[in-house]
Write a protein that holds these residues in place. Structure first.
Motif, mmCIF file in Angstrom:
data_model
loop_
_atom_site.group_PDB
_atom_site.id
_atom_site.type_symbol
_atom_site.label_atom_id
_atom_site.label_comp_id
_atom_site.label_asym_id
_atom_site.label_seq_id
_atom_site.Cartn_x
_atom_site.Cartn_y
_atom_site.Cartn_z
ATOM 1 N N ALA A 208 1.047 -1.064 0.199
ATOM 2 C CA ALA A 208 0.170 0.493 0.318
ATOM 3 C C ALA A 208 1.384 1.145 0.017
ATOM 4 O O ALA A 208 0.438 2.001 -0.707
ATOM 5 C CB ALA A 208 -1.251 -0.145 1.332
ATOM 6 N N SER A 209 2.282 1.199 0.369
ATOM 7 C CA SER A 209 3.247 2.720 0.255
ATOM 8 C C SER A 209 3.906 1.865 -0.266
ATOM 9 O O SER A 209 4.821 3.024 -0.663
ATOM 10 C CB SER A 209 3.593 2.541 1.709
ATOM 11 O OG SER A 209 2.622 2.336 3.597
ATOM 12 N N LYS A 210 4.189 1.132 -1.958
ATOM 13 C CA LYS A 210 4.564 1.333 -2.705
ATOM 14 C C LYS A 210 6.003 1.225 -2.497
ATOM 15 O O LYS A 210 7.008 2.283 -3.417
ATOM 16 C CB LYS A 210 4.485 2.608 -3.575
ATOM 17 C CG LYS A 210 2.488 2.432 -3.830
ATOM 18 C CD LYS A 210 2.905 4.092 -5.046
ATOM 19 C CE LYS A 210 1.229 4.076 -6.064
ATOM 20 N NZ LYS A 210 0.142 3.747 -4.735
ATOM 21 N N CYS A 211 6.512 0.550 -1.510
ATOM 22 C CA CYS A 211 8.410 0.463 -0.943
ATOM 23 C C CYS A 211 7.836 -1.252 -0.729
ATOM 24 O O CYS A 211 6.890 -2.664 -0.753
ATOM 25 C CB CYS A 211 8.128 0.848 -0.082
ATOM 26 S SG CYS A 211 7.601 1.043 1.687
ATOM 27 N N GLY A 212 9.129 -1.891 -0.259
ATOM 28 C CA GLY A 212 8.995 -3.235 0.167
ATOM 29 C C GLY A 212 9.393 -2.974 2.416
ATOM 30 O O GLY A 212 9.756 -2.200 2.412
ATOM 31 N N ALA A 213 9.680 -4.372 2.375
ATOM 32 C CA ALA A 213 9.869 -4.452 4.084
ATOM 33 C C ALA A 213 11.038 -5.280 3.861
ATOM 34 O O ALA A 213 10.891 -6.531 3.530
ATOM 35 C CB ALA A 213 8.326 -4.532 4.395
ATOM 36 N N SER A 214 11.454 -5.364 4.629
ATOM 37 C CA SER A 214 13.016 -6.202 5.963
ATOM 38 C C SER A 214 12.338 -6.666 6.432
ATOM 39 O O SER A 214 12.881 -5.777 7.516
ATOM 40 C CB SER A 214 14.476 -5.341 4.874
ATOM 41 O OG SER A 214 15.771 -6.536 5.405
#
Lengths: 305, 305
Positions: A208-214
């Motif tokens: 939804a935030s147009k990013c990724g997550a690590s």
């Protein structure tokens, strides 16, 4: 049976300062305060999926039906105002069942200042269905959406994860106060409540935030219940697997800029622990980092409706 | 299936000026206008009670689920703003069923400027349940409650009554525009929408207003469908019996001071006929007057939930 039930309910509902017209008319009238926005969320629970009436008290089911909705308001940093409650009840024993459901729900409503503004109570030839809609209001800090995370934001979570089937999926505390307190005292970028699985809901927030997550796998706080469940089932899933995928933890997952995240983790301002479990990154998708420091693609796991 | 369905829904929902955050986040955010009150109503429909999926198209069922809620807002003289829609769907064929339900609902939502603000879509081993909650706003004239009728007020109704089972119980027009127009142009005291039966809902309005009601039986507008049903069933019930007791007419029943009532009946300002069918009286209870002018106690008839 609805007439009888409404009479029972009338004796068990208190006054609420924002409820101008309550149950009994064609609709309820709520007086909103300060701001002109209202926040609305709804969840429907069915026998056999969200609970099993054969093995759970109706009071716990009623509590859960309201609590899952409050958890959604928490994830928006909204203050609950009112709820409407609709029931489809099996014909046999409908009235005592409705009373027990409300008996579990009303103390939670009272504790969170939620007016029961109305509802619809029906009997039918099917199983129990409970539909609750909550209405809340935003504070002056506005709404905490899913789409606000930015690369370099820290991933923070409240509480611990996994094994909720052992009890927490009914008895969890909706993180309303925690969300309002964090929202008032810190700069937060985004939030979601973990209902379907930590890794799945994290992936949703990142998308939804147009990013990724690590995700730093070793940092994930694993609940005692996850260890107990892993040892009980012995099906090759570790306690951490349960923490990542079980869902129904109803904890908050937050995107917080690094300096603020450090403040929160140092301050520990809540009754429950806040833990940093990773970082939002530019590259889309869900990634995991293990102790070796290597980043690997991680398949989002959890409950798909 | 929920993910797929939300994707479908995203392609079929338009923008709405008051919907700040729509489906897809933890909750919806609505911007309310002018006044700080919001009006909330909810109705839950089950297969076998409110409709029979075996003999009715899902689109008609979906339309009805929203329409009954809009009828409640009409009875408050509230303008609809938004709705949330929760579905419990049988597992088999859930996605096309959900799509068909919305296909019936969305044109009505659009026609009444209702934002679909969110919902919850589930599958389970049971039958179809649809729960809709609507949120509306009041005009500057405030809310039209059930408790405002006074002795000597006239009983006015829109449209005609009886035999709704022949089709009107699905295809009725929620009287939202009619209520708003009457509220803007005339002085009204109270209203209810006739969902459970003209005589039963009249008795409820009178009771809420702590007065009685005297119904002029010959004045009640009887629908063609009521005559057709009476002749078809030949069970000793007259068309008028059906008009008094059938329910699901979803017409407005209003308490209006005599001078205003005369104006309305003379003006006939609506597309549908407004008829005077009796008078509210001091003496509690429901009474009927026949052509002989004698007043007799009348047992409220209709659908008790």
């Amino acid at each position: 049976m609805e007439t009888e039930f409404i009479a029972w309910l009338g004796d068990h509902l208190g006054d609420h300062p924002q409820l101008r017209v309550g149950p009994g008319d064609d609709a309820a009238v709520l007086a909103l305060r300060h701001r002109s926005e209202c926040v609305v969320s709804t969840d429907l629970l069915t026998d056999g999926v969200d609970f099993r009436l054969a093995s759970t008290s109706p009071a716990r089911v009623g509590r859960k039906a309201l609590a899952v909705n409050l958890s959604d308001l928490a994830a928006m940093a909204a203050r609950p105002v009112a709820a409407v409650v609709s029931l489809a009840l099996p014909r046999q024993g409908a009235l005592p069942l409705a009373v027990e459901i409300y008996t579990g729900m009303l103390p939670l409503a009272e504790r969170f200042d939620v007016a029961i503004a109305g509802g619809d109570t029906n009997t039918w030839d099917g199983g129990l269905v409970i539909s609750v809609t909550v209405i809340g209001q935003l504070t002056d800090r506005g709404a905490l959406l899913r789409c606000g995370a930015r690369p370099d934001d820290c991933i923070l979570v409240t509480g611990d994860f996994g094994g909720s089937i052992r009890g927490k999926h009914f008895d969890f505390e909706p993180r309303v106060r925690e969300a309002l307190q964090l929202m008032a005292e810190y700069d937060l970028h985004a939030a979601i409540d973990v209902s379907d699985g930590l890794s799945l809901d994290l992936a949703r927030l990142a998308e939804a935030s147009k990013c990724g997550a690590s995700l730093e796998l070793d940092a994930v706080p694993v609940a005692d219940a996850a260890y107990e469940l892993a040892s009980e089932l012995s099906d090759g899933k570790s306690a951490r697997d349960h923490a990542l995928a079980d869902g129904e933890d109803f904890e908050l997952l937050l995107a917080v800029p690094p300096v603020e995240a450090e403040r929160i983790v140092n301050d520990q301002p809540l009754d429950t622990t806040v833990t940093r479990v990773g970082t939002f990154i530019q590259e889309p998708g869900l990634w995991s980092v293990e102790v070796d420091g290597k980043r690997r693609p991680e398949k989002p796991r959890g409950f798909e409706h």
